[in-house]
Structures are given as structure tokens and as C-alpha cells.
Design an enzyme around this catalytic site. Structure first.
Site, PDB file in Angstrom:
ATOM      1  N   SER A 136      40.889  41.086  37.921  1.00  0.00           N
ATOM      2  CA  SER A 136      40.462  39.818  37.326  1.00  0.00           C
ATOM      3  C   SER A 136      39.013  39.938  36.883  1.00  0.00           C
ATOM      4  CB  SER A 136      40.586  38.682  38.345  1.00  0.00           C
ATOM      5  OG  SER A 136      40.031  37.476  37.849  1.00  0.00           O
ATOM      6  N   TYR A 149      39.041  35.177  46.763  1.00  0.00           N
ATOM      7  CA  TYR A 149      39.743  35.694  45.588  1.00  0.00           C
ATOM      8  C   TYR A 149      38.897  36.760  44.884  1.00  0.00           C
ATOM      9  CZ  TYR A 149      42.293  35.733  41.159  1.00  0.00           C
ATOM     10  OH  TYR A 149      43.015  36.118  40.046  1.00  0.00           O
TER      11      TYR A 149
END
Length: 254
Positions: A136, A149
């Protein structure tokens, strides 16, 4: 139909929705057989004579092993692994419990480790393979409240490099894709839940130099290349696919 992945066997975790569905669809279009591995069954329209589903809880090593072994026994081997499935929640470091942290790392980092560990021997027997990890842009930066995350995705990027270095001798390549904002049913639900969703959508577009948001096929297109022989000299890389978002410096006015 093209044939860049003809006769290739792929496992795609979370391949039944969102980014995973874009990868699965493009792989099948390019001739691959795809095994979707996730907790819930995908939509029936995704399943056909080259797309299969294996139910698995990726927090359980037994389920992971079962999925890989089923694939190899059913199709005779494994050529491509896409570690796509993941979870996300919004909590600061003070708000994040030990249990929260462990859950994030189990799904987003430990599961890809176990899947890769179990896939490598089968790829070696085939003379090589391609592992694609979905990282990501939050492995490179972070939005507020994305402590766990961001840590998990930064870990995926480092894991990608290490696997590439260690397994290159086996003909196994490992790369990562770091998506930005990708449209999905989950992202739409999130935006619609905000007080001024129309304003949020306008500002999201402004953040992207290409003038649109990403689609699952945008990630699938790159995944096809990384899985194919066309990228045979590419390994250990993290490809940012974000419509230029992370290259645009913020200003008080747009």
C-alpha cells in the site's frame, strides 16, 4: 483473450472482491487458472471452468496449508501466488490494543509469510514462479489512525525484498504493488457514510493528477505483467499505483 498466463496456476487470496477481483479477472482473461482463497464465497458469476474457490480463514495456518495443497493436488502445481487479502481499522497507538495489533499482523503479514513459505517448494519444482504481494502507499506514508495498517504494509514491502533476494536462485521472483485509492464496494460505503460525501469525492479527485480514482483492473493489469515472463528481470520491487497521488505536493488551494 490474450495468453500471457496460459497454462499458469495462480492462487489469489481475497480474489473475490475489490482489488482481488480485478486481479482474478485479468489473470483469467490472460489464460490462467485461478484459485480464490478467502473466508466467504465469491459471487457465483466469478466462478467458471478456470476460476475456483477454496474457503480458508487466513488466521489459521491449517487452512492456509489446506488451500495450497488443494491447489497443487487439483492442478498439478503452482506458478503464481498473490498475497492480496488484508484488513484495516483506524486507531492511534494509544487506542490500539495488543489484540488489535496481533490481529492486523496475523492477517496482513503472517498469512503472506505462511502462504509464501508453503508455495515456494511447489514453485521450485516447476522451475520458478512469481509472488506478488499487495502492499500500500500506506507502507510508505500513513493516514491518521492507521498505525497498525501502515506498519503491516511497510512489513510487506520489506518481506518482498527479502524473499526476492533469497529465492532468486530458484527462479522465483517476488514483487509488491502499492495501490492508492481504489474504487470498491467497501470504499463507496465508507465515503457514503461521511457527512458530506459529495465534497469528499470532489476532493479525492483533486488529489489525483490523472483526474480519476483507481479501479481494481488497474492493479490487475500490473499484476498480469508481474506474473508473466515479460517481467522476467524484475524482482524485489514495490510498484506504486496511485494515479500520481503521492507525487502531488499539497497546497492551501487546489
Amino acid at each position: 483473450m490474450a495468453d500471457r498466463l496460459k497454462n499458469k496456476v495462480a492462487v489469489v487470496t481475497g480474489g473475490g472482491r475489490g482489488i482481488g477481483s480485478g486481479i482474478t479477472t485479468r489473470f483469467v482473461e490472460e489464460g490462467a487458472t485461478v484459485v480464490i482463497v478467502q473466508r466467504n464465497a465469491p459471487s457465483e458469476h466469478m466462478l467458471n471452468d478456470r476460476t475456483f474457490f477454496v474457503e480458508a480463514d487466513l488466521s489459521r495456518s491449517f487452512d492456509i496449508a489446506k488451500a495450497i495443497e488443494w491447489t497443487v493436488q487439483r492442478f498439478g502445481g503452482l506458478d503464481i501466488l498473490v498475497n492480496n487479502a488484508g484488513i484495516m481499522f483506524e486507531k492511534t497507538v494509544e487506542e490500539t490494543s495488543e489484540e488489535d495489533w496481533d490481529q492486523m499482523m496475523t492477517i496482513n503479514l503472517k498469512a503472506p509469510f505462511l502462504l509464501t513459505k508453503m508455495a515456494v517448494p511447489h514453485m521450485r519444482r516447476r522451475g520458478g514462479g512469481s509472488i506478488i504481494n499487495i502492499g500500500s502507499i500506506e507502507g510508505l506514508g500513513s493516514n491518521p489512525g492507521h498505525l497498525a495498517y501502515s506498519a503491516s504494509k511497510a512489513g510487506i514491502h520489506g518481506f518482498t525484498a527479502a524473499v526476492a533476494v533469497d529465492q532468486g536462485r530458484d527462479g522465483i521472483r517476488c514483487n509488491a504493488i502499492a495501490p492508492g485509492w481504489i474504487n470498491s464496494d467497501l470504499s463507496d460505503t465508507y465515503i457514503d457514510s461521511l457527512p458530506d460525501s459529495a465534497r469528499v469525492r470532489r476532493e479525492l479527485l483533486i488529489m489525483h493528477p490523472v483526474g480519476r480514482l483507481g479501479e481494481p483492473r488497474d492493479i490487475g493489469n500490473l499484476a498480469v505483467w508481474l506474473a508473466s515472463d515479460e517481467s522476467g528481470f524484475v524482482t524485489g520491487q514495490v510498484y506504486v499505483v496511485d494515479g500520481g497521488r503521492t507525487k502531488k505536493l499539497p497546497l492551501p488551494v487546489s
